[in-house]
Design a protein around this motif. Structure first.
Motif, PDB file in Angstrom:
ATOM      1  N   PHE A  28       1.272  -1.162   0.181  1.00  0.00           N
ATOM      2  CA  PHE A  28       0.187   0.215   0.434  1.00  0.00           C
ATOM      3  C   PHE A  28       0.988   1.019  -0.316  1.00  0.00           C
ATOM      4  O   PHE A  28       2.117   1.249   0.841  1.00  0.00           O
ATOM      5  N   ALA A  29       0.521   2.161  -1.004  1.00  0.00           N
ATOM      6  CA  ALA A  29       1.244   3.327  -1.377  1.00  0.00           C
ATOM      7  C   ALA A  29       0.682   5.104  -0.719  1.00  0.00           C
ATOM      8  O   ALA A  29      -0.755   4.313  -1.492  1.00  0.00           O
ATOM      9  N   GLY A  30       0.871   6.196  -0.449  1.00  0.00           N
ATOM     10  CA  GLY A  30       0.341   6.490  -0.745  1.00  0.00           C
ATOM     11  C   GLY A  30       0.588   8.030   0.154  1.00  0.00           C
ATOM     12  O   GLY A  30       1.692   7.059   1.129  1.00  0.00           O
ATOM     13  N   LEU A 107       4.219  -8.361  -5.928  1.00  0.00           N
ATOM     14  CA  LEU A 107       3.168  -8.555  -7.505  1.00  0.00           C
ATOM     15  C   LEU A 107       2.330  -7.040  -7.264  1.00  0.00           C
ATOM     16  O   LEU A 107       2.337  -6.896  -9.068  1.00  0.00           O
ATOM     17  N   LYS A 108       1.699  -6.693  -6.766  1.00  0.00           N
ATOM     18  CA  LYS A 108       1.247  -5.051  -7.330  1.00  0.00           C
ATOM     19  C   LYS A 108       1.420  -4.249  -5.914  1.00  0.00           C
ATOM     20  O   LYS A 108       1.480  -4.450  -4.693  1.00  0.00           O
ATOM     21  N   VAL A 109       1.503  -2.934  -6.389  1.00  0.00           N
ATOM     22  CA  VAL A 109       1.436  -1.983  -5.162  1.00  0.00           C
ATOM     23  C   VAL A 109       0.245  -0.914  -5.195  1.00  0.00           C
ATOM     24  O   VAL A 109      -0.237  -0.716  -6.710  1.00  0.00           O
ATOM     25  N   TYR A 129       5.422   6.246 -11.589  1.00  0.00           N
ATOM     26  CA  TYR A 129       6.226   4.910 -10.962  1.00  0.00           C
ATOM     27  C   TYR A 129       6.538   3.749 -10.799  1.00  0.00           C
ATOM     28  O   TYR A 129       6.956   2.441 -11.064  1.00  0.00           O
ATOM     29  N   LEU A 130       4.906   3.444 -10.685  1.00  0.00           N
ATOM     30  CA  LEU A 130       4.459   2.346 -10.421  1.00  0.00           C
ATOM     31  C   LEU A 130       4.479   1.882 -11.789  1.00  0.00           C
ATOM     32  O   LEU A 130       4.317   0.345 -11.781  1.00  0.00           O
ATOM     33  N   SER A 136       1.550  -1.350 -11.181  1.00  0.00           N
ATOM     34  CA  SER A 136      -0.232  -0.171 -11.118  1.00  0.00           C
ATOM     35  C   SER A 136      -1.241  -0.440 -11.039  1.00  0.00           C
ATOM     36  O   SER A 136      -0.852  -2.005 -11.793  1.00  0.00           O
ATOM     37  N   GLY A 137      -2.395  -0.346 -11.501  1.00  0.00           N
ATOM     38  CA  GLY A 137      -3.030  -1.172 -12.173  1.00  0.00           C
ATOM     39  C   GLY A 137      -4.692  -1.068 -10.940  1.00  0.00           C
ATOM     40  O   GLY A 137      -5.374  -1.141 -10.931  1.00  0.00           O
TER      41      GLY A 137
END
Ligand code: GTP
Ligand code: MG
Length: 196
Positions: A28-30, A107-109, A129-130, A136-137
């Motif tokens: 989790f990014a933000g 796998l994913k951010v 960046y992702l 990303s997605g």
């Protein structure tokens, strides 16, 4: 999917402290204060698993949570915390870069943005960046309890357009206060885990 088991497995600032690469990870990014830790608590049904605070900059480390002994959710330190000194901002950037560019089991951010505002410059940079790293997605629009239902589609479209999300990318409104949106996110996580 239902989360029946969750535990903090590791707290890291450098790769040596990461847990083993055997489990797939979803991070989790933000921005600081956007609601990453709250979302984790909500998904797991554990109010105090991750520390939540009204003061931005609460999570300063990379925190690995082991979920159902099947995968990990990784709570990343938030960005855009104004009080952080220049050197601390550099530490943050290096910590994030190292994790995201060198973690084979990532796998994913999931990128979190506040549903009320158009994504900031930093949000856009993060999403680019992702995209660059193929991570990303999935975007989560947090604090959806703070807007009315008829504003929702408009806000989601602004986020989609500002981040230049691809058509097939998904955006999920969530509220950790009202406990909504979790099932949709867990469904996406399930799809990711099945496709790895
Ligand atoms: P850092 O650790 O600083 O990066 O922040 P974070 O992204 O982990 O945010 P955190 O979960 O600590 O939440 C920040 C503040 O927003 C807290 O006061 C939460 O109670 C509040 N908050 C989080 N999610 C929601 C939500 O869905 N609705 C509302 N109304 N408030 C929320
Ligand atoms: Mg946090």
């Amino acid at each position: 999917m239902k989360i029946t088991k969750s535990e903090l497995e590791a707290i890291a600032v450098k790769p040596k402290q990461y847990p083993s690469e055997e489990l797939p990870e979803i991070a989790f990014a933000g921005r600081s204060n956007v609601g990453k830790s709250s979302l984790l608590n909500n998904l797991t049904g554990r109010k105090k698993l991750a520390h939540v605070s009204g003061n931005p900059g609460k999570t300063r480390t990379i925190n690995f949570y082991r979920i159902n002994d099947e995968f990990r959710i990784v709570d990343l330190p938030g960005y855009g915390y104004a009080k952080l000194s220049h050197s601390k901002t550099e530490d943050w950037a290096e910590m994030m870069e190292t994790y995201m560019s060198k973690r084979p089991n990532l796998l994913k951010v999931v990128q979190l943005v506040d549903i009320r505002h158009a994504p900031s410059k930093l949000d856009i940079q993060m999403y680019e960046y992702l995209q660059y790293y193929g991570l990303s997605g999935i975007v989560v629009a947090t604090k959806s309890d703070k807007i009315s239902t008829n504003q929702r589609q408009k806000c989601l479209k602004i986020i989609r357009d500002t981040l230049k999300m691809d058509k097939e990318d998904v955006i999920i409104p969530v509220s950790s206060l009202k406990k909504t949106g979790c099932d949709e996110l867990l469904e996406q996580i399930e799809i990711l885990l099945a496709s790895k």
